[in-house]
Design an enzyme around this catalytic site. Structure first.
Site, PDB file in Angstrom:
ATOM      1  N   LYS A  78      -4.198 -63.123  11.707  1.00 37.72           N
ATOM      2  CA  LYS A  78      -5.185 -62.229  10.942  1.00 37.72           C
ATOM      3  C   LYS A  78      -4.530 -61.718   9.676  1.00 37.72           C
ATOM      4  O   LYS A  78      -3.938 -60.671   9.556  1.00 37.72           O
ATOM      5  CB  LYS A  78      -5.835 -61.057  11.614  1.00 37.72           C
ATOM      6  CG  LYS A  78      -6.773 -60.224  10.761  1.00 37.72           C
ATOM      7  CD  LYS A  78      -7.551 -59.265  11.447  1.00 37.72           C
ATOM      8  CE  LYS A  78      -8.716 -58.641  10.598  1.00 37.72           C
ATOM      9  NZ  LYS A  78      -7.997 -58.055   9.269  1.00 37.72           N
ATOM     10  N   SER A 108      -2.224 -58.648  11.952  1.00 34.12           N
ATOM     11  CA  SER A 108      -2.416 -58.009  10.690  1.00 34.12           C
ATOM     12  C   SER A 108      -1.450 -57.274  10.186  1.00 34.12           C
ATOM     13  O   SER A 108      -0.392 -57.996   9.806  1.00 34.12           O
ATOM     14  CB  SER A 108      -3.609 -56.930  10.870  1.00 34.12           C
ATOM     15  OG  SER A 108      -4.237 -56.718   9.974  1.00 34.12           O
TER      16      SER A 108
END
Length: 392
Positions: free
Chosen positions: A332, A307
């Site tokens: 992600k 992320s």
């Protein structure tokens, strides 16, 4: 396998929900893992319905309606909301209890509720303490590195994943708060004993700095909690002039996107860090000018780099600022927004995705390093760094 209670995965880890972390109620200050600041946001409720995002509002309303109907019928609102999210097909959609949401908020603020120990599972399944935080309840109880953890509140832990063990230590199943008790069964050599501790609110240590041979500075970032970006910038300023830096992002599950952008500003002189969309509306994140653009830099990543950490890695790679060493990152690159449900729990749904400066998507694919290295990755990073320029 190792773990630590500041950023343990919740009991929903199997569904992938805990991997998102959350946008949190600190929206005015920045955005959390996989989520981005909305310029009109004033809090979690308004963030769920930004201007021009009717699709997002509609999907959140569907989940909220399911929760409200369940509550009116005397059933579990959370379970109804979870079923609604599951039906939506949203890979990263999640529902959090009030306690879980509060834990994530605390984690993003650089705090966590726990006893202050790190653990790993040995090959024989035993759980061994690998580190104890100074001044923590575990330290005060005399627990030391190398002790074996046998049970938590009477539940045997041998053979369990470390994430489950840490969840027991934190009391996730009951949303245990600071001050609640937890009883540990311990072993040291042939001596066994039990000790009851009180959980406490403790501070995380998200950035560590080490000086290596040849003047190289290794900056390890465990997560992008509040203040981490400034800490990275300070570490770069304090590094020997012209010396190389290894930015170790292995196992970094993300955190506040604004902190990742601040960290990027340590190495870039302004310019694009990432683009992202929220229900089709395109936006961009930019670094501040004035970063150190000449110092040799290696970014060290692995499958646990996620992320916001992937966002930073992608920016440094695409801008030609760093050589990326390690293994493919997690993948992600989605954007979540939250809304409060009638019972106080929080639902998150995916509303968009971010892209690296070159326009590459990350979600589901991750970032491929420039130099592959699984074993001895840090040593490989030092070798690569030595070839980038003068590191003395």
């Amino acid at each position: 396998m190792s773990g630590r209670d500041p950023f343990c995965q919740s009991r929903r880890f199997g569904r992938g929900a805990a991997l998102t972390l959350v946008f949190a109620s600190v929206l005015a200050a920045g955005a959390a893992t996989g989520s981005f600041p909305d310029p009109d946001s004033k809090g979690a409720e308004s963030a769920a319905r930004p201007t021009g995002s009717a699709d997002t509002a509609g999907r959140h309303e569907d989940v909220a309606r399911a929760a409200a109907e369940a509550m009116a019928a005397g059933k579990s609102p959370m379970e109804a909301a979870e079923r609604a999210v599951s039906r939506s097909g949203d890979r990263w959609g999640a529902v959090y209890s009030q306690g879980e949401y509060q834990e994530f908020e605390e984690a993003l603020d650089g705090q966590y509720t726990g006893v202050g120990l790190w653990a790993r599972r040995e090959r024989d399944g035993r759980i061994e303490v690998t580190k104890v935080a100074a001044g923590s309840p575990a330290s005060s109880a005399g627990i030391t590195k190398g002790d074996r953890l046998r049970s938590v509140d009477g539940e045997k832990v041998d053979g369990r994943p470390v994430t489950e063990v840490v969840s027991l230590l934190r009391g996730d199943a009951t949303d245990a708060a600071a001050g609640t008790e937890v009883t540990l069964g311990l072993e040291r050599g042939t001596h066994t004993w039990s000790r009851t501790l009180r959980r406490a609110t403790l501070s995380t240590d998200s950035v560590t700095v080490q000086k290596a041979v040849g003047g190289v500075t290794v900056i390890t970032v465990a997560a992008f909690t509040k203040g981490v970006g400034d800490d990275v910038q300070a570490a770069v300023r304090q590094a020997p002039a012209g010396a190389g830096v290894i930015l170790d992002l292995r196992g970094n599950s993300g955190g506040l996107v604004t902190e990742a952008v601040t960290a990027a500003s340590a190495f870039l002189d302004g310019g694009l860090v990432a683009t992202y969309d929220v229900d089709g509306a395109q936006r961009a994140l930019h670094a501040d000018p004035g970063g150190d653009t000449t110092r040799p830099l290696v970014a060290l990543v692995d499958g646990g780099t996620m992320s916001a950490a992937e966002l930073l890695t992608g920016a440094l790679k695409d801008r030609g600022r760093a050589v990326v060493v390690g293994s493919r990152t997690f993948g992600k690159g989605s954007v979540q927004m939250p809304s409060r449900l009638p019972d106080g729990s929080v639902a998150e749904l995916t509303v968009g995705h971010y892209r690296t400066p070159s326009g590459r998507g990350v979600d589901g694919t991750g970032i491929t390093p420039d130099v592959e290295a699984d074993g001895a990755a840090l040593a490989r990073a030092r070798t690569v760094l030595s070839g980038l320029g003068d590191t003395t």
